[in-house]
Each structure stands twice: as C-alpha cells, then as structure tokens.
Design an enzyme around this catalytic site. Structure first.
Site, PDB file in Angstrom:
ATOM      1  N   HIS A 117       0.837  -1.220   0.000  1.00  0.00           N
ATOM      2  CA  HIS A 117       0.000   0.000   0.000  1.00  0.00           C
ATOM      3  C   HIS A 117       0.866   1.262   0.000  1.00  0.00           C
ATOM      4  O   HIS A 117       0.432   2.314   0.453  1.00  0.00           O
ATOM      5  CB  HIS A 117      -0.947   0.045   1.211  1.00  0.00           C
ATOM      6  N   SER A 127      14.897  20.528 -15.486  1.00  0.00           N
ATOM      7  CA  SER A 127      13.705  21.304 -15.802  1.00  0.00           C
ATOM      8  C   SER A 127      14.137  22.554 -16.555  1.00  0.00           C
ATOM      9  O   SER A 127      15.196  23.107 -16.298  1.00  0.00           O
ATOM     10  CB  SER A 127      13.004  21.684 -14.497  1.00  0.00           C
ATOM     11  N   LYS A 141      15.992  20.907 -10.375  1.00  0.00           N
ATOM     12  CA  LYS A 141      15.337  19.628 -10.646  1.00  0.00           C
ATOM     13  C   LYS A 141      16.256  18.590 -11.271  1.00  0.00           C
ATOM     14  O   LYS A 141      17.155  18.901 -12.027  1.00  0.00           O
ATOM     15  CB  LYS A 141      14.135  19.842 -11.586  1.00  0.00           C
TER      16      LYS A 141
END
Ligand code: ARG
Length: 487
Positions: free
Chosen positions: A159, A281, A287
C-alpha cells in the site's frame, strides 16, 4: 488497366480517386516486410519450379533478380514513397524490372492474402528475437543489481506504506520473476507463429501441385504448413497474442519504472539515477527528473492501446481475408518497436540507478517494520498470535507517542506493555535479524537471495547460449526439439 506496381486492374476502367488511392496504400508501413517478402518470393518460385511452372534455369534467373534486389535494398534502403500500393506490388514491380516477364509468373497460384500472412510471420520472428534480447538485457541488469545488493536491507512496502524490511536484491529479483514469465509467454507465442500459411491462396488453397511441407521447411517453419486455407489467411490471433505479451511486458516495465521513480523521489531518497538517464527542468534549476523510467511507464499505455486496437480490428470480421486486416501492421509494428526500445531503456536505467545502501539500511530500521517480528517473539513466548498482534499494536502506539522505535522503548514501557518478553530487543529486532529469519524458499533472507541470484545467473547464461535443440539450423530460442520438430 493495371498501372506499374499494381497487381490488379483487368476489369477496371477508371483509375482510383487520388484521395482513396493515397488512403489505401500501405507501403509507408509494410515496407518493413520487404526482406521477408523477398524470402517468400524465392521459396514460392522454387516451389513453383518443383511443380513444373518454372524450369530450373528460369528459377535461377528469378533467384538472381531477387538477390540483386536484396543487395540493392540492403545498400540503399527500401523506398517508402514509391507509387506501388504495397510492399508486394513493389517487389513484383522491381523484379519485373530485373527479370522481365519471368517475374510476372511468380504470383501463379498465390495471393497477397497468403503472402502477407507469411511475410508477417517471417518478419515477426526477427522482431520477437529482438524482444527476447531486450528481455534478457533487463533481466541481466536486474540480476546484476540483485547480486550487488543481495544482503542490503531496505524498507519493503505494501500500500506504499512501510511494511517489512526486504533486501534490495530480493526486490530486483521480484521484477525478474515477472519479466521471466513474459519471456516464457513470448516463446509460447513464437510456437504459434511458427506455421506456414503460404500455399493457402486467397482463401481456398492453391490449385497447383505445391509440396507445402517442403515449402514450410524451406522457410524454416517448424510446425509445417497451416491446415486450413481459410483460417490461414483470416487468422490474426497470433498477432493479438504477441501484442498481449508486449502489453504485459510493458505493464511489468511500468511497475519497475514506478518503483524506481518512487525510490528516487525526495520523499524516499533510496536511489539516485546517473545524469545519463536523468533530465533537468527548463524552469527550475534544482530539478533532477527520472524521465527515462517515466517514459517507459508512459509508453505502456501505447502498447495497451495497440492490443485493444488489434482485438477490435479482428472482432466480427467475416472469414476469410478482409482489407481491414491491412491495419494489423499499422497497429502491431510500432507497438513492438516501442516495447523493444523500452526494454533497452529500462535496462539502461537500472544500470544507472544507484541505491544509497547506507540510507536504505537506516530506513529499514525505522518505521516499525519489525512489528511483525515482535509479535512473533511474543508467540515464541506462548502468546497466541492474535493477542500478540494486539499487544504489539498498543506498543507501536506508545512508541509513536514517545517518538522511538519498538526496540528503543524504555525498559519500564517494555515491561508494562510486553511483560512476556525479557531483555534487549535491539538484537532480535534489528533489520538484519528480521531478514535472516525469512530464509524459507522465496523469502528475503540474504542467504536465499544469494542462492536466487546464482539460479538467475545460470538461467540467463543458459538462455543466452540458446536452447537444447540439436538441429544446427534451428533459430528458435529455447527450442526443445519436441515442441518444434514434430512437424
Ligand atoms: N496490403 C495488404 C495487407 O497488408 C496485402 C493483402 C491485400 N489483399 C487484398 N486482397 N487486397 O493486408
């Protein structure tokens, strides 16, 4: 009247409307089948020669023309913009240019319907071999990863919540299992691809005395000739099946990709991708994005779409051939190309993914991943598991309140919450101990994982060295003689 590069036209006076003409052409897609088409042309001409349609000398002239054309295309590429309607028309036109009227006799007793069905099967053998190689590439990359980190603990998730410690190696081999099944499915699909439709004519078979067994052998179809000419020209389930294999493979690659994308996130920080497979980016200078794996994940959708498109194309089609079936290649070929590329890129990304082993190990000690093992300790002390589960749940709540791990509960708390247990839990609840306990078959214990790495290495070496078939000409991977050579 027929135009050059047109295989029909005897009963037609008007030409095609240019809009429809362009619309129905398939050369931009089926030019890929050119070499397969030359192969089927050669085999068919030989079969015709054996049936008395060509003399031996005539057959040799056709063979020369085919060889010349193959050489020419190998050097210059196959044109995609020719006026010819499709690859079969193009080949016929080019052969007529090289051996004149002889080439006009090759289509005797044959149809493009059995021709295209055969060409595609031949071509798909090449593409399936490429997919197989790609699968081996990812498997090898994952096994390398598993070998490097057979012992290294990391948090395991269910999960997407921390569950229990696992080893990095165990996680890598989990993806191997899935991709290994895809490999098996691919070879299974190969088996049904391995049958020769040539000689089925348009739908009813050929009226010439063709030895179809010999023809199938000539083209290396191990299962021999197809048994029903209507089915042979109409069937496309082998394409659906191959697309399912590709779609399933892409699904597995997308799960691998997602795991790695998550591991590389700032939230998890369990691994780092090299520059070689990362991008920046255009706006945010800080990034580092895991685009290689994201594209792999994204392209899975393309291949799933192709499977749906193929099933929809075949659904409800009357037997036998219908022009709808020309679309099969437009769906299939790009999807297989994408799958192949994704296998390569996934392998590359795995090789360029570096686990932060220290952090993985530290994180495997945090977040109550050892709660199950604490319950097991209570069980060993005589507490029924369901009660132990409750006691440990309460202990976890208290540990959360105190901001400590279970093994770091103050002695007084441990005494109060878990009176059945004595002594220091730190050794018994260490990630290492938790891992080592799971040493039954299929478990994550390092000793197990090392054994599995060895099994995978042997398996891969065997696969890479070919199958156990004793036919030296057999190119079927993993051929076990029985499946492929009983005709
Ligand atoms: N280009 C066609 C295809 O790919 C070849 C078969 C054409 N047959 C026909 N009867 N028009 O399906």
């Amino acid at each position: 009247m027929s135009q050059p590069g047109q295989m029909w036209g005897g009963r037609f006076q008007g030409g095609l409307d240019p809009v429809f003409e362009a619309f129905q052409k398939s050369l931009t897609i089926d030019h890929e089948l050119a070499f397969a088409d030359l192969e089927t042309n050669l085999a068919w001409t030989q079969a015709l020669a054996r049936a008395g349609v060509f003399t031996e000398a005539e057959f040799e002239r056709v063979r020369e023309a085919i060889d010349q054309l193959a050489e020419h295309w190998a050097a210059h590429g196959v044109p995609r913009d020719d006026a010819a309607e499709d690859v079969h028309s193009l080949v016929e036109k080019e052969l007529i240019a090289r051996c004149g009227d002889l080439a006009k006799r090759i289509h005797t007793g044959r149809s493009r319907n059995d021709q295209v069905a055969t060409d595609l099967r031949l071509h798909l053998r090449v593409l399936m071999a490429d997919l197989l190689e790609g699968l081996h590439d990812v498997l090898a990359a994952l096994v390398e990863q598993a070998k490097r980190h057979a012992d290294a603990p990391m948090p395991g998730y269910t999960h997407l919540q921390r569950a229990q410690p696992i080893t990095i190696g165990h996680h890598a081999l989990a993806h191997c299992e899935a991709l290994g099944r895809d490999r098996e499915r691919l070879l299974d699909a190969w088996r049904r691809m391995d049958e020769c439709p040539l000689g089925s004519g348009a739908l009813a078979g050929t009226a010439l005395p063709i030895d179809r067994d010999e023809l199938a052998a000539e083209l290396d179809f191990h299962r021999g000739p197809s048994h029903n000419s209507i089915d042979a020209t109409a069937a496309r389930d082998h394409l659906c099946e191959l697309l399912f294999v590709a779609a399933m493979t892409m699904t597995h690659l997308s799960r691998l990709a997602e795991d790695y994308v998550f591991f590389a996130s700032q939230e998890a920080r369990l691994l780092r991708f090299d520059d070689a497979v990362s991008t920046g980016s255009s706006l945010m200078p800080q990034k580092r994005n895991p685009d290689a794996m994201e594209l792999v994940r994204g392209k899975a959708g393309l291949v799933h779409g192709a499977l749906a498109a193929m099933l929809a194309t075949v659904k409800g089609l009357p037997l036998a051939y219908n022009r709808d079936l020309q679309v099969d290649k437009q769906i299939l070929l790009p999807a297989l190309r994408e799958t192949s590329a994704c296998l390569r890129v996934a392998a590359l990304a795995v090789r360029h993914a570096h686990f932060d082993v220290a952090r993985c190990a530290a994180e495997a000690e945090r977040g109550y991943l050892n709660a199950t093992d604490l319950a097991d300790l209570l069980v060993a002390a005589g507490v029924p598991f369901r009660d132990a589960h409750g006691l440990v749940g309460a202990a976890v709540n208290r540990a959360v309140e105190l901001g400590v791990e279970l093994q770091d509960l103050p002695a007084a708390e441990q005494q109060r919450l878990l009176p059945q247990l004595r002594g220091d839990l730190r050794v018994q609840l260490a990630a290492r101990a938790v891992l080592d306990r799971r040493n039954t078959v299929g478990g994550t214990a390092p000793s197990r994982v090392r054994a599995e790495v060895e099994r995978w290495q042997q398996q891969l070496a065997e696969w890479l060295s070919g199958g156990g078939c004793d036919d030296p000409d057999c190119e079927t991977p993993d051929c076990d003689d029985e499946a492929h050579h009983h005709g």
